[in-house]
Design a protein around this motif. Structure first.
Motif, PDB file in Angstrom:
ATOM      1  N   CYS A   1      17.971 -15.456  18.931  1.00 42.26           N
ATOM      2  CA  CYS A   1      16.540 -15.754  19.037  1.00 42.26           C
ATOM      3  C   CYS A   1      16.251 -16.567  20.290  1.00 42.26           C
ATOM      4  O   CYS A   1      15.323 -16.281  21.035  1.00 42.26           O
ATOM      5  CB  CYS A   1      16.086 -16.548  17.812  1.00 42.26           C
ATOM      6  N   GLN A   2      17.058 -17.578  20.486  1.00 41.57           N
ATOM      7  CA  GLN A   2      16.869 -18.481  21.614  1.00 41.57           C
ATOM      8  C   GLN A   2      17.009 -17.733  22.938  1.00 41.57           C
ATOM      9  O   GLN A   2      16.219 -17.935  23.871  1.00 41.57           O
ATOM     10  CB  GLN A   2      17.931 -19.584  21.509  1.00 41.57           C
ATOM     11  N   ASP A   3      17.990 -16.852  23.019  1.00 39.58           N
ATOM     12  CA  ASP A   3      18.218 -16.110  24.255  1.00 39.58           C
ATOM     13  C   ASP A   3      17.052 -15.187  24.559  1.00 39.58           C
ATOM     14  O   ASP A   3      16.572 -15.123  25.698  1.00 39.58           O
ATOM     15  CB  ASP A   3      19.512 -15.290  24.140  1.00 39.58           C
ATOM     16  N   LEU A   4      16.559 -14.470  23.547  1.00 40.78           N
ATOM     17  CA  LEU A   4      15.425 -13.569  23.771  1.00 40.78           C
ATOM     18  C   LEU A   4      14.177 -14.372  24.144  1.00 40.78           C
ATOM     19  O   LEU A   4      13.388 -13.958  24.993  1.00 40.78           O
ATOM     20  CB  LEU A   4      15.169 -12.719  22.523  1.00 40.78           C
ATOM     21  N   ARG A   5      14.009 -15.492  23.495  1.00 41.38           N
ATOM     22  CA  ARG A   5      12.860 -16.342  23.787  1.00 41.38           C
ATOM     23  C   ARG A   5      12.897 -16.814  25.247  1.00 41.38           C
ATOM     24  O   ARG A   5      11.879 -16.820  25.934  1.00 41.38           O
ATOM     25  CB  ARG A   5      12.889 -17.543  22.833  1.00 41.38           C
ATOM     26  N   ARG A   6      14.083 -17.188  25.682  1.00 41.67           N
ATOM     27  CA  ARG A   6      14.248 -17.604  27.070  1.00 41.67           C
ATOM     28  C   ARG A   6      13.880 -16.461  28.018  1.00 41.67           C
ATOM     29  O   ARG A   6      13.184 -16.658  29.016  1.00 41.67           O
ATOM     30  CB  ARG A   6      15.701 -18.037  27.298  1.00 41.67           C
ATOM     31  N   ARG A   7      14.314 -15.269  27.689  1.00 42.81           N
ATOM     32  CA  ARG A   7      14.011 -14.123  28.552  1.00 42.81           C
ATOM     33  C   ARG A   7      12.512 -13.840  28.572  1.00 42.81           C
ATOM     34  O   ARG A   7      11.947 -13.494  29.618  1.00 42.81           O
ATOM     35  CB  ARG A   7      14.765 -12.885  28.061  1.00 42.81           C
ATOM     36  N   ARG A   8      11.857 -13.968  27.429  1.00 39.66           N
ATOM     37  CA  ARG A   8      10.403 -13.755  27.413  1.00 39.66           C
ATOM     38  C   ARG A   8       9.704 -14.815  28.261  1.00 39.66           C
ATOM     39  O   ARG A   8       8.744 -14.517  28.976  1.00 39.66           O
ATOM     40  CB  ARG A   8       9.887 -13.788  25.976  1.00 39.66           C
ATOM     41  N   ALA A   9      10.193 -16.043  28.163  1.00 34.39           N
ATOM     42  CA  ALA A   9       9.591 -17.109  28.965  1.00 34.39           C
ATOM     43  C   ALA A   9       9.791 -16.835  30.455  1.00 34.39           C
ATOM     44  O   ALA A   9       8.885 -17.051  31.275  1.00 34.39           O
ATOM     45  CB  ALA A   9      10.192 -18.464  28.578  1.00 34.39           C
ATOM     46  N   GLU A  10      10.968 -16.332  30.819  1.00 33.12           N
ATOM     47  CA  GLU A  10      11.234 -16.013  32.226  1.00 33.12           C
ATOM     48  C   GLU A  10      10.279 -14.939  32.722  1.00 33.12           C
ATOM     49  O   GLU A  10       9.787 -15.003  33.856  1.00 33.12           O
ATOM     50  CB  GLU A  10      12.676 -15.522  32.392  1.00 33.12           C
ATOM     51  N   ASN A  11      10.001 -13.955  31.876  1.00 34.96           N
ATOM     52  CA  ASN A  11       9.087 -12.889  32.270  1.00 34.96           C
ATOM     53  C   ASN A  11       7.689 -13.443  32.523  1.00 34.96           C
ATOM     54  O   ASN A  11       7.024 -13.086  33.491  1.00 34.96           O
ATOM     55  CB  ASN A  11       9.043 -11.820  31.180  1.00 34.96           C
ATOM     56  N   GLN A  12       7.268 -14.322  31.632  1.00 40.50           N
ATOM     57  CA  GLN A  12       5.942 -14.916  31.822  1.00 40.50           C
ATOM     58  C   GLN A  12       5.917 -15.754  33.098  1.00 40.50           C
ATOM     59  O   GLN A  12       4.925 -15.762  33.830  1.00 40.50           O
ATOM     60  CB  GLN A  12       5.580 -15.776  30.597  1.00 40.50           C
ATOM     61  N   THR A  13       7.019 -16.438  33.365  1.00 41.74           N
ATOM     62  CA  THR A  13       7.108 -17.229  34.596  1.00 41.74           C
ATOM     63  C   THR A  13       7.022 -16.326  35.823  1.00 41.74           C
ATOM     64  O   THR A  13       6.388 -16.682  36.828  1.00 41.74           O
ATOM     65  CB  THR A  13       8.434 -18.023  34.607  1.00 41.74           C
ATOM     66  N   ALA A  14       7.659 -15.154  35.754  1.00 42.14           N
ATOM     67  CA  ALA A  14       7.603 -14.223  36.880  1.00 42.14           C
ATOM     68  C   ALA A  14       6.168 -13.756  37.130  1.00 42.14           C
ATOM     69  O   ALA A  14       5.724 -13.641  38.282  1.00 42.14           O
ATOM     70  CB  ALA A  14       8.508 -13.020  36.614  1.00 42.14           C
ATOM     71  N   LEU A  15       5.443 -13.510  36.043  1.00 43.95           N
ATOM     72  CA  LEU A  15       4.037 -13.136  36.178  1.00 43.95           C
ATOM     73  C   LEU A  15       3.247 -14.237  36.872  1.00 43.95           C
ATOM     74  O   LEU A  15       2.483 -13.998  37.812  1.00 43.95           O
ATOM     75  CB  LEU A  15       3.435 -12.874  34.786  1.00 43.95           C
ATOM     76  N   GLN A  16       3.449 -15.451  36.387  1.00 48.34           N
ATOM     77  CA  GLN A  16       2.700 -16.566  36.961  1.00 48.34           C
ATOM     78  C   GLN A  16       3.061 -16.769  38.429  1.00 48.34           C
ATOM     79  O   GLN A  16       2.188 -17.061  39.261  1.00 48.34           O
ATOM     80  CB  GLN A  16       2.968 -17.850  36.167  1.00 48.34           C
ATOM     81  N   ALA A  17       4.349 -16.592  38.766  1.00 45.75           N
ATOM     82  CA  ALA A  17       4.779 -16.785  40.149  1.00 45.75           C
ATOM     83  C   ALA A  17       4.059 -15.793  41.070  1.00 45.75           C
ATOM     84  O   ALA A  17       3.658 -16.143  42.187  1.00 45.75           O
ATOM     85  CB  ALA A  17       6.289 -16.611  40.250  1.00 45.75           C
ATOM     86  N   ARG A  18       3.897 -14.566  40.577  1.00 49.44           N
ATOM     87  CA  ARG A  18       3.200 -13.561  41.410  1.00 49.44           C
ATOM     88  C   ARG A  18       1.744 -13.966  41.642  1.00 49.44           C
ATOM     89  O   ARG A  18       1.193 -13.769  42.738  1.00 49.44           O
ATOM     90  CB  ARG A  18       3.278 -12.189  40.740  1.00 49.44           C
ATOM     91  N   LEU A  19       1.125 -14.525  40.604  1.00 50.89           N
ATOM     92  CA  LEU A  19      -0.271 -14.939  40.739  1.00 50.89           C
ATOM     93  C   LEU A  19      -0.370 -16.194  41.621  1.00 50.89           C
ATOM     94  O   LEU A  19      -1.281 -16.299  42.464  1.00 50.89           O
ATOM     95  CB  LEU A  19      -0.867 -15.203  39.357  1.00 50.89           C
ATOM     96  N   ASP A  20       0.548 -17.118  41.426  1.00 48.73           N
ATOM     97  CA  ASP A  20       0.576 -18.319  42.271  1.00 48.73           C
ATOM     98  C   ASP A  20       0.663 -17.915  43.747  1.00 48.73           C
ATOM     99  O   ASP A  20      -0.008 -18.488  44.611  1.00 48.73           O
ATOM    100  CB  ASP A  20       1.781 -19.198  41.900  1.00 48.73           C
ATOM    101  N   ARG A  21       1.505 -16.922  44.012  1.00 43.93           N
ATOM    102  CA  ARG A  21       1.673 -16.455  45.385  1.00 43.93           C
ATOM    103  C   ARG A  21       0.341 -15.939  45.930  1.00 43.93           C
ATOM    104  O   ARG A  21      -0.042 -16.238  47.069  1.00 43.93           O
ATOM    105  CB  ARG A  21       2.721 -15.339  45.410  1.00 43.93           C
ATOM    106  N   ALA A  22      -0.381 -15.198  45.093  1.00 41.43           N
ATOM    107  CA  ALA A  22      -1.658 -14.640  45.539  1.00 41.43           C
ATOM    108  C   ALA A  22      -2.663 -15.749  45.843  1.00 41.43           C
ATOM    109  O   ALA A  22      -3.471 -15.634  46.767  1.00 41.43           O
ATOM    110  CB  ALA A  22      -2.209 -13.687  44.483  1.00 41.43           C
ATOM    111  N   VAL A  23      -2.600 -16.815  45.062  1.00 42.71           N
ATOM    112  CA  VAL A  23      -3.488 -17.951  45.345  1.00 42.71           C
ATOM    113  C   VAL A  23      -3.088 -18.608  46.649  1.00 42.71           C
ATOM    114  O   VAL A  23      -3.926 -18.914  47.513  1.00 42.71           O
ATOM    115  CB  VAL A  23      -3.450 -18.966  44.177  1.00 42.71           C
ATOM    116  N   ALA A  24      -1.787 -18.811  46.827  1.00 43.07           N
ATOM    117  CA  ALA A  24      -1.301 -19.455  48.052  1.00 43.07           C
ATOM    118  C   ALA A  24      -1.654 -18.646  49.286  1.00 43.07           C
ATOM    119  O   ALA A  24      -1.944 -19.192  50.353  1.00 43.07           O
ATOM    120  CB  ALA A  24       0.218 -19.657  47.960  1.00 43.07           C
ATOM    121  N   GLU A  25      -1.659 -17.326  49.136  1.00 47.19           N
ATOM    122  CA  GLU A  25      -1.976 -16.467  50.285  1.00 47.19           C
ATOM    123  C   GLU A  25      -3.473 -16.274  50.459  1.00 47.19           C
ATOM    124  O   GLU A  25      -3.898 -15.515  51.325  1.00 47.19           O
ATOM    125  CB  GLU A  25      -1.295 -15.098  50.090  1.00 47.19           C
ATOM    126  N   GLY A  26      -4.280 -16.897  49.627  1.00 48.96           N
ATOM    127  CA  GLY A  26      -5.718 -16.796  49.760  1.00 48.96           C
ATOM    128  C   GLY A  26      -6.316 -15.535  49.163  1.00 48.96           C
ATOM    129  O   GLY A  26      -7.517 -15.287  49.265  1.00 48.96           O
TER     130      GLY A  26
END
Lengths: 203, 203
Positions: free
Chosen positions: A124-149
């Motif tokens: 459970c913990q491992d899958l949860r970690r992977r789901r959290a990583e996926n959400q982090t990847a999504l946020q990182a892509r959006l953060d990048r778009a904000v940083a790039e204007g």
DNA sequence: TAAATTATGTATCGATCAACACAGAATCGA
DNA sequence: TCGATTCTGTGTTGATCGATACATAATTTA
């Protein structure tokens, strides 16, 4: 020098792939050793010699899943030229991957082990970690778009990432219920309708 | 005349509620008879005498779940004065229900049995039917809004219902991952952002 | 060829699964 | 009070769970 003693008589990588498909279709708990050994074409002692335990086999199978089945989705997210196309591609690839006729429907990471239990806490913990990583990847892509204007500075990347990750999780259950590719794309369209409001009509 | 023989020494309704909570937290497969009898405070023969089987107990437990835990969500959907408030209330009540500290997180109907199996085909089928009914209820509310002229005639009620049902399913997994009420509300906000695009800014 | 090493197949381990047999206990109608 | 009826607790059922013991087969190193 790792070649001493009797050589393994089966293809370890192929057996792992079979195991991944069983876990994918039945979940961690639902996949019995009988199911696994039957699909892998080996006996249980060979399974334990090659993979260690059911838990270790599952962890290796999810790793393979991420490396093989998840690449289209996550490479699209990272390589799309705009944030909007990244999200749209991410969801479109998800719809395609979750409704493939030659694969179990939905996502192994999302559906593999949802009920925490003493016997499967680590899973459970491992899958949860992977789901959290996926959400982090999504946020990182959006953060990048904000940083790039590309997106306004007040765009709530965390909330948006939460939303799109949740939609993707819901699509796993939808796919398990037998939703067609077209039905999954209706959900994608809904999520992209949200994008237009969140990011403005011009993005 | 149903009062013949030795009377039951436990509260059947209370025991059913305990069973519901166990199934809710652990799923159908994950809930063993030991778990159930321990939580219900009875021995297995009493369970079988009162409920018939584990399967029958689960079906009765999901019925209780729908009647007790689901009422706020679905009554809000039906009684809200506008379609927009209906969807918003439906999702807001979902966020509240899925993150209650005194309850298992997420939804029994969504998480109870996702992996079809020979031993639990009936359970899977029943939950799937209930999920389909919920999506139908969503669509019915939107159809009504179209019929009443609140929404444009070309509003795609089926696609919208699919989308909002999928979001709700995703919120179950999100809640299982420990999402706070605030995080769930971020998803609700995302879904309502989609509403503005789908229905027009004036609804 | 001999010793060391590793994999395989058979057969089985103790634990747990859902479900029940059985006898005694507690209530009913007569 | 008594037979009929229903529930309760103890104990157990066959099946299946994940995991191994053990003897044998197949390879490498010496």
């Amino acid at each position: 020098m790792p070649e001493r003693g009797r050589p393994r008589s089966f293809d370890r990588a192929a057996a792992l792939r079979r195991a991944m498909e069983v876990f994918w279709a039945k979940g961690y708990e639902g996949a019995s050793l009988s199911d696994l050994t039957a699909a892998m074409g080996i006996n249980s002692p060979s399974l334990y010699a090659a993979f260690g335990s059911k838990e270790a086999l599952f962890l290796e199978a999810t790793d393979l899943y991420t490396r093989s089945e998840g690449t289209d989705i996550w490479s699209t997210l990272k390589e799309a030229p705009t944030a909007r196309l990244a999200i749209e591609g991410f969801l479109t690839e998800t719809a395609r991957a979750y409704s493939r006729a030659d694969r179990p429907q939905g996502c192994l990471i999302a559906l593999g082990a949802l009920h925490q239990d003493s016997t499967q806490g680590l899973i459970c913990q491992d899958l949860r970690r992977r789901r959290a990583e996926n959400q982090t990847a999504l946020q990182a892509r959006l953060d990048r778009a904000v940083a790039e204007g590309e997106l306004p500075a007040d765009f709530d990347c965390r909330a948006a990432a939460t939303f799109f990750a949740t939609v993707q999780h819901g699509m796993s259950i939808q796919a398990r219920d037998g939703a067609t590719h077209a039905a999954l794309m209706a959900t994608v369209a809904g999520a992209m309708a949200a994008w237009r409001t969140m990011a403005g009509a011009n993005t």
